[in-house]
Design a protein around this motif. Structure first.
Motif, PDB file in Angstrom:
ATOM      1  N   MET A 182       0.828  -1.206   0.000  1.00 33.56           N
ATOM      2  CA  MET A 182       0.000   0.000   0.000  1.00 33.56           C
ATOM      3  C   MET A 182       0.867   1.263   0.000  1.00 33.56           C
ATOM      4  O   MET A 182       0.541   2.253  -0.659  1.00 33.56           O
ATOM      5  N   CYS A 183       1.992   1.208   0.725  1.00 37.56           N
ATOM      6  CA  CYS A 183       2.907   2.357   0.752  1.00 37.56           C
ATOM      7  C   CYS A 183       3.438   2.660  -0.654  1.00 37.56           C
ATOM      8  O   CYS A 183       3.512   3.830  -1.065  1.00 37.56           O
TER       9      CYS A 183
ATOM     10  N   ARG B  65     -10.038  -2.108  -7.732  1.00 37.47           N
ATOM     11  CA  ARG B  65      -8.746  -2.018  -8.412  1.00 37.47           C
ATOM     12  C   ARG B  65      -8.810  -1.222  -9.717  1.00 37.47           C
ATOM     13  O   ARG B  65      -8.022  -0.301  -9.919  1.00 37.47           O
ATOM     14  N   TRP B  66      -9.727  -1.581 -10.621  1.00 36.33           N
ATOM     15  CA  TRP B  66      -9.782  -0.883 -11.906  1.00 36.33           C
ATOM     16  C   TRP B  66     -10.272   0.553 -11.759  1.00 36.33           C
ATOM     17  O   TRP B  66      -9.964   1.410 -12.605  1.00 36.33           O
ATOM     18  N   HIS B  67     -11.014   0.825 -10.669  1.00 39.56           N
ATOM     19  CA  HIS B  67     -11.413   2.215 -10.411  1.00 39.56           C
ATOM     20  C   HIS B  67     -10.212   3.061  -9.993  1.00 39.56           C
ATOM     21  O   HIS B  67     -10.299   4.295  -9.961  1.00 39.56           O
ATOM     22  N   LEU B  68      -9.108   2.430  -9.658  1.00 40.61           N
ATOM     23  CA  LEU B  68      -7.852   3.133  -9.387  1.00 40.61           C
ATOM     24  C   LEU B  68      -6.946   3.159 -10.616  1.00 40.61           C
ATOM     25  O   LEU B  68      -6.341   4.179 -10.933  1.00 40.61           O
ATOM     26  N   VAL B  69      -6.863   2.020 -11.296  1.00 38.37           N
ATOM     27  CA  VAL B  69      -5.932   1.883 -12.415  1.00 38.37           C
ATOM     28  C   VAL B  69      -6.290   2.836 -13.558  1.00 38.37           C
ATOM     29  O   VAL B  69      -5.425   3.528 -14.114  1.00 38.37           O
ATOM     30  N   ILE B  70      -7.561   2.893 -13.921  1.00 42.21           N
ATOM     31  CA  ILE B  70      -7.973   3.709 -15.074  1.00 42.21           C
ATOM     32  C   ILE B  70      -7.699   5.204 -14.848  1.00 42.21           C
ATOM     33  O   ILE B  70      -7.118   5.872 -15.711  1.00 42.21           O
ATOM     34  N   PRO B  71      -8.078   5.802 -13.687  1.00 40.38           N
ATOM     35  CA  PRO B  71      -7.705   7.207 -13.462  1.00 40.38           C
ATOM     36  C   PRO B  71      -6.195   7.437 -13.497  1.00 40.38           C
ATOM     37  O   PRO B  71      -5.731   8.473 -13.995  1.00 40.38           O
ATOM     38  N   ALA B  72      -5.410   6.471 -12.975  1.00 41.27           N
ATOM     39  CA  ALA B  72      -3.948   6.624 -12.994  1.00 41.27           C
ATOM     40  C   ALA B  72      -3.428   6.683 -14.428  1.00 41.27           C
ATOM     41  O   ALA B  72      -2.535   7.478 -14.750  1.00 41.27           O
TER      42      ALA B  72
ATOM     43  N   ALA C 259       0.353  -0.457 -12.059  1.00 44.03           N
ATOM     44  CA  ALA C 259       0.762  -1.854 -12.134  1.00 44.03           C
ATOM     45  C   ALA C 259       0.748  -2.509 -10.755  1.00 44.03           C
ATOM     46  O   ALA C 259       0.329  -3.673 -10.600  1.00 44.03           O
ATOM     47  N   ALA C 260       1.174  -1.766  -9.722  1.00 43.82           N
ATOM     48  CA  ALA C 260       1.194  -2.315  -8.360  1.00 43.82           C
ATOM     49  C   ALA C 260      -0.216  -2.598  -7.853  1.00 43.82           C
ATOM     50  O   ALA C 260      -0.440  -3.586  -7.130  1.00 43.82           O
ATOM     51  N   VAL C 261      -1.188  -1.761  -8.236  1.00 42.73           N
ATOM     52  CA  VAL C 261      -2.583  -1.995  -7.819  1.00 42.73           C
ATOM     53  C   VAL C 261      -3.069  -3.347  -8.312  1.00 42.73           C
ATOM     54  O   VAL C 261      -3.785  -4.078  -7.606  1.00 42.73           O
ATOM     55  N   LEU C 262      -2.678  -3.717  -9.524  1.00 44.51           N
ATOM     56  CA  LEU C 262      -3.160  -4.970 -10.108  1.00 44.51           C
ATOM     57  C   LEU C 262      -2.561  -6.197  -9.440  1.00 44.51           C
ATOM     58  O   LEU C 262      -3.026  -7.319  -9.669  1.00 44.51           O
ATOM     59  N   THR C 263      -1.530  -6.012  -8.583  1.00 46.89           N
ATOM     60  CA  THR C 263      -0.988  -7.150  -7.820  1.00 46.89           C
ATOM     61  C   THR C 263      -1.773  -7.406  -6.541  1.00 46.89           C
ATOM     62  O   THR C 263      -1.554  -8.427  -5.881  1.00 46.89           O
ATOM     63  N   VAL C 264      -2.660  -6.491  -6.169  1.00 52.44           N
ATOM     64  CA  VAL C 264      -3.483  -6.669  -4.967  1.00 52.44           C
ATOM     65  C   VAL C 264      -4.600  -7.664  -5.285  1.00 52.44           C
ATOM     66  O   VAL C 264      -5.335  -7.478  -6.267  1.00 52.44           O
ATOM     67  N   PRO C 265      -4.764  -8.740  -4.499  1.00 55.66           N
ATOM     68  CA  PRO C 265      -5.834  -9.707  -4.782  1.00 55.66           C
ATOM     69  C   PRO C 265      -7.210  -9.052  -4.751  1.00 55.66           C
ATOM     70  O   PRO C 265      -7.544  -8.344  -3.802  1.00 55.66           O
TER      71      PRO C 265
END
Length: 434
Positions: free
Chosen positions: A255-256, A317-324, A422-428
């Motif tokens: 998370m950090c 997860r995708w609600h974070l990845v797409i804005p990034a 990319a790191a977000v997508l490693t979160v289960p």
């Protein structure tokens, strides 16, 4: 046929709806206002730069270092501050934070050297440490995981709101008060914009309740429903139960990393926005403030819509990845923008992306942290992540001094956002999607 559960005041669904409506209107707009004040006092140095750097002979590197050193003080005291808040309660501790940072923010009017600038920025970070993670922790004591993304997004809309109103206000103060009483416009800006922090510090002490149990504005059934939801939510979490265990939890350090990436983009944008707008040929501090408010206006709409969508779909997860990804694209195109219109369009895309990431991110760690683990974990993530507030401004200032432009800095910000995505997508997904 199932039987509807009743309370003394009617069906439990009706009581729950009424209770959350009361909680929202009692604490969320109030905390938003506190954060608007906090964020304005944290980033108004970006506007002060328009006069301050020339008046005091600061280079881009000196300014970037001073802007970022705030986060070293923030880093050092954030975990202890959040643990103290967990012990003594939000009302007393948040009030203390706001009063001390208001006094220090006003003291910036006396800056006359780079060394004094560094010291005051460091002390301001030390004073403000614990406010933001403390509020996030406080909200977890009222809202369960399935309601939290929208609420945190609404609370964090204070960031773009502070830009929408604060940027024109800062520009107006600097233009209108310049040389009044022998003080420069940037000195008046620091003094005037410190006053709301002192007022809100007193208001926090008088208005905020430490817990559901202390809320006299809730009836017994409403308190019972809210407490039941928080207890049920806590039972589903596998959270570290001590501060030491939290430091050893690999999920916390992931998370950090994610938060560090997103905060790098956020502060790279907010600290340098006035200078980026000025570089396109805009004249006058008030005009710069008005135009630089446009990206924040776009961001406030996008972040609330995304927060609602994340809660409705129970997908994080995708609600974070797409804005990034959109934020990275905005930085890349903005790096070579040749006109004010194109630059603002790109900065609006970047702002909507990076600022939206911040509230949606917190649905990840708060999905598995609770109790003492939450107090320590939220503070650890926020303090380590906010070291990016030191790295981002300093990096852009250094690169600008080195190359004569900010294009390479924008490319680096975009790259960091891609790493975060990319790191977000490693979160289960099963850990956070609820």
């Amino acid at each position: 046929m199932s039987q509807q559960v009743l309370t003394a005041d009617g069906p439990v669904e009706a009581v729950e709806t009424r209770a959350y409506r009361k909680v929202f209107w009692r604490i969320v707009p109030f905390l938003m206002l506190c954060y608007v004040v906090a964020y304005l006092d944290r980033v108004n140095v970006g506007f002060a730069k328009l006069q301050m750097s020339q008046a005091l002979g600061f280079s881009e590197t000196v300014f970037g270092l001073g802007a970022g050193i705030f986060f070293l003080g923030y880093f050092l005291f954030e975990v202890p501050s959040n643990l103290i808040l967990h012990r003594v309660g939000a009302r007393l501790w948040i009030a203390r934070i706001m009063v001390t940072w208001g006094i220090l923010s006003a003291a910036f009017m006396f800056v006359n050297s780079a060394e004094m600038f560094y010291v005051l920025r460091f002390l301001l970070g030390l004073a403000e440490a614990g406010f933001y993670p403390g509020v996030i922790l406080y909200l977890t004591q009222w809202y369960p995981s399935n309601r939290r993304a929208k609420i945190i997004a609404i609370f964090m809309s204070a960031i773009p709101v502070s830009g929408i109103f604060g940027n024109p206000l800062s520009g107006w103060i600097m233009d209108s008060f310049h040389q009044t009483g022998g003080l420069s416009g940037w000195q008046w800006m620091f003094l005037i914009e410190a006053v709301p922090a002192l007022i809100m510090g007193v208001a926090v002490f008088l208005h905020l309740d430490n817990s559901i149990e202390e809320a006299k504005w809730l009836d017994a059934d409403e308190k019972a429903v809210l407490a039941r939801n928080i207890e049920a939510d806590s039972r589903t979490k596998q959270s570290p139960q001590t501060t030491a265990a939290t430091f050893k939890d690999g999920r916390v350090w992931l998370m950090c990393l994610i938060y560090f990436a997103f905060v790098t983009g956020q502060y790279g944008l907010t600290f340098w926005m006035p200078s980026l707008v000025k570089a396109t040929g805009v004249v006058g501090n008030f005009n710069i403030g008005l135009i630089s408010a446009i990206p924040f206006l776009c961001a406030v709409v996008v972040m609330i819509l995304c927060g609602r969508s994340a809660d409705r779909m129970q997908e994080r997860r995708w609600h974070l990845v797409i804005p990034a990804l959109f934020g990275a694209a905005g930085f890349i195109v903005a790096a070579t923008a040749s006109s004010t219109t194109i630059a603002i369009a790109c900065l609006s895309l970047a702002a909507a992306g990076v600022i939206t990431c911040a509230p949606l991110f917190w649905s990840l760690p708060t999905a598995f942290l609770t109790g003492t683990g939450a107090a320590a974990g939220i503070a650890i993530v926020n303090s380590v992540g906010n070291l990016a507030g030191f790295a981002g401004p300093y990096m852009i200032g250094y690169v600008k001094d080195l190359t004569g432009n900010t294009a390479m800095g924008m490319y680096v910000l975009a790259g960091v956002l891609l790493v975060g995505a990319a790191a977000v997508l490693t979160v289960p997904a099963k850990l956070v999607n609820r």
